[in-house]
Design a protein around this motif. Structure first.
Motif, short mmCIF file in Angstrom:
data_model
loop_
_atom_site.label_atom_id
_atom_site.label_comp_id
_atom_site.label_asym_id
_atom_site.label_seq_id
_atom_site.Cartn_x
_atom_site.Cartn_y
_atom_site.Cartn_z
N PHE A 10 35.62 -19.30 -57.93
CA PHE A 10 34.41 -18.55 -57.57
C PHE A 10 34.75 -17.09 -57.24
O PHE A 10 33.93 -16.19 -57.49
CB PHE A 10 33.68 -19.22 -56.39
CG PHE A 10 33.11 -20.59 -56.73
CD1 PHE A 10 33.05 -21.04 -58.04
CD2 PHE A 10 32.62 -21.41 -55.73
CE1 PHE A 10 32.54 -22.30 -58.36
CE2 PHE A 10 32.08 -22.67 -56.03
CZ PHE A 10 32.06 -23.11 -57.36
N ILE A 13 34.71 -15.56 -60.55
CA ILE A 13 33.33 -15.32 -60.98
C ILE A 13 32.79 -14.06 -60.30
O ILE A 13 32.19 -13.19 -60.94
CB ILE A 13 32.45 -16.56 -60.69
CG1 ILE A 13 32.79 -17.67 -61.69
CG2 ILE A 13 30.96 -16.21 -60.71
CD1 ILE A 13 32.08 -18.99 -61.42
N PHE A 32 24.52 -19.30 -59.01
CA PHE A 32 24.72 -19.60 -60.43
C PHE A 32 24.64 -21.11 -60.63
O PHE A 32 24.86 -21.89 -59.69
CB PHE A 32 26.06 -19.05 -60.93
CG PHE A 32 27.24 -19.37 -60.05
CD1 PHE A 32 27.55 -18.58 -58.95
CD2 PHE A 32 28.03 -20.49 -60.30
CE1 PHE A 32 28.62 -18.89 -58.12
CE2 PHE A 32 29.12 -20.79 -59.50
CZ PHE A 32 29.42 -19.99 -58.39
N HIS A 42 20.85 -28.12 -60.73
CA HIS A 42 21.93 -28.01 -59.73
C HIS A 42 22.50 -26.59 -59.72
O HIS A 42 23.01 -26.09 -60.72
CB HIS A 42 23.01 -29.03 -60.10
CG HIS A 42 24.15 -29.12 -59.15
ND1 HIS A 42 25.14 -30.07 -59.28
CD2 HIS A 42 24.50 -28.40 -58.06
CE1 HIS A 42 26.02 -29.94 -58.31
NE2 HIS A 42 25.67 -28.92 -57.56
P1 AMP Z 1 32.86 -28.85 -54.26
O1 AMP Z 1 34.02 -27.90 -54.00
O2 AMP Z 1 33.24 -30.30 -54.17
O3 AMP Z 1 31.66 -28.55 -53.40
O4 AMP Z 1 32.40 -28.69 -55.76
C1 AMP Z 1 32.63 -27.56 -56.55
C2 AMP Z 1 31.54 -27.50 -57.59
O5 AMP Z 1 31.81 -26.38 -58.40
C3 AMP Z 1 31.45 -28.72 -58.52
O6 AMP Z 1 30.13 -29.23 -58.48
C4 AMP Z 1 31.79 -28.15 -59.90
O7 AMP Z 1 31.06 -28.77 -60.93
C5 AMP Z 1 31.43 -26.69 -59.73
N1 AMP Z 1 32.16 -25.76 -60.58
C6 AMP Z 1 33.48 -25.68 -60.79
N2 AMP Z 1 33.78 -24.65 -61.60
C7 AMP Z 1 32.60 -24.04 -61.89
C8 AMP Z 1 32.24 -22.91 -62.67
N3 AMP Z 1 33.16 -22.18 -63.34
N4 AMP Z 1 30.92 -22.56 -62.75
C9 AMP Z 1 29.99 -23.30 -62.10
N5 AMP Z 1 30.27 -24.38 -61.35
C10 AMP Z 1 31.56 -24.75 -61.24
#
Ligand code: AMP
Length: 144
Positions: A10, A13, A32, A42
Motif C-alpha cells: 500500500f 500504491i 481503492f 469491496h
Molecule cells: P488484510 O491485511 O488481511 O486486512 O488484507 C489485505 C487486503 O489487501 C486483502 O483483502 C487483499 O486482497 C488486498 N490487497 C492486497 N494487495 C492489493 C492490491 N495491490 N490492491 C488492492 N488490494 C490489495
C-alpha cells in the motif's frame, strides 16, 4: 518489534509505484478497490500517513480515515445497491492482517449472501475498471 515497512504494497500504491483502482483521494486518505473482493464493491480505505495498523495510527490520520470510510460506505451502498455495509480492520498477524499499512475494509452486504473467505479470487481488470468508475461517481454525487 512492530515497525512500519515503507516497502509494503500500500505504501507503493501511495507512491504511485504500483497501480490501483482508485475511487477516492484527498490530501490525507486514499481508497481503492480490493483486487480480491470478498463481496461486490469491496473497497480499502487507507491514510496517507505511515501507520502499520490501528495500534500505532496517529489520531489525526485515524480520524480523517474513518471519515473517508464513512463516505466510501455511504457511496458503495448506493452504487452497488447493497442492503448494508460491514467494516473490517485487522491489526497484527494474529488478527489476520496481511498488509502492514493501516486499512479499513468497506464491504457492501447483500441480504442472504455471506462474505467470501479472504483472498478467494483475483478479480479481472475488465471487471474492476467499471466498478471503480461507478463507485467514484457515487462518491462525487455525495457532494462535499
Ligand atoms: P488484510 O491485511 O488481511 O486486512 O488484507 C489485505 C487486503 O489487501 C486483502 O483483502 C487483499 O486482497 C488486498 N490487497 C492486497 N494487495 C492489493 C492490491 N495491490 N490492491 C488492492 N488490494 C490489495
Amino acid at each position: 518489534m512492530s515497525v512500519y515497512d515503507r516497502d509494503n504494497i500500500f505504501a507503493k500504491i501511495l507512491r504511485g509505484e504500483v497501480p490501483s483502482f482508485k475511487v477516492h483521494e484527498d490530501d490525507h486518505t486514499l481508497a481503492f478497490l480490493d483486487i480480491m473482493p470478498r463481496t461486490l464493491g469491496h473497497t480499502l480505505v487507507i491514510p496517507k500517513a505511515p501507520a502499520r495498523n490501528l495500534l500505532d495510527a496517529p489520531s489525526d490520520a485515524l480520524s480523517r480515515t474513518i471519515l473517508a470510510v464513512q463516505r466510501v460506505a455511504k457511496a458503495a451502498k448506493i452504487a452497488f445497491a447493497a442492503d448494508g455495509v460491514t467494516l473490517l480492520q485487522f491489526s497484527e498477524q494474529a488478527s489476520g492482517q496481511v498488509v502492514f499499512h493501516l486499512h479499513f475494509h468497506v464491504l457492501p452486504r447483500y441480504d442472504g449472501i455471506p462474505l467470501l473467505p479472504p483472498q478467494t479470487n483475483m478479480e479481472s481488470n475488465e471487471t474492476l475498471v467499471p466498478r471503480a468508475a461507478k463507485l467514484r461517481a457515487a462518491i462525487a454525487n455525495l457532494g462535499v
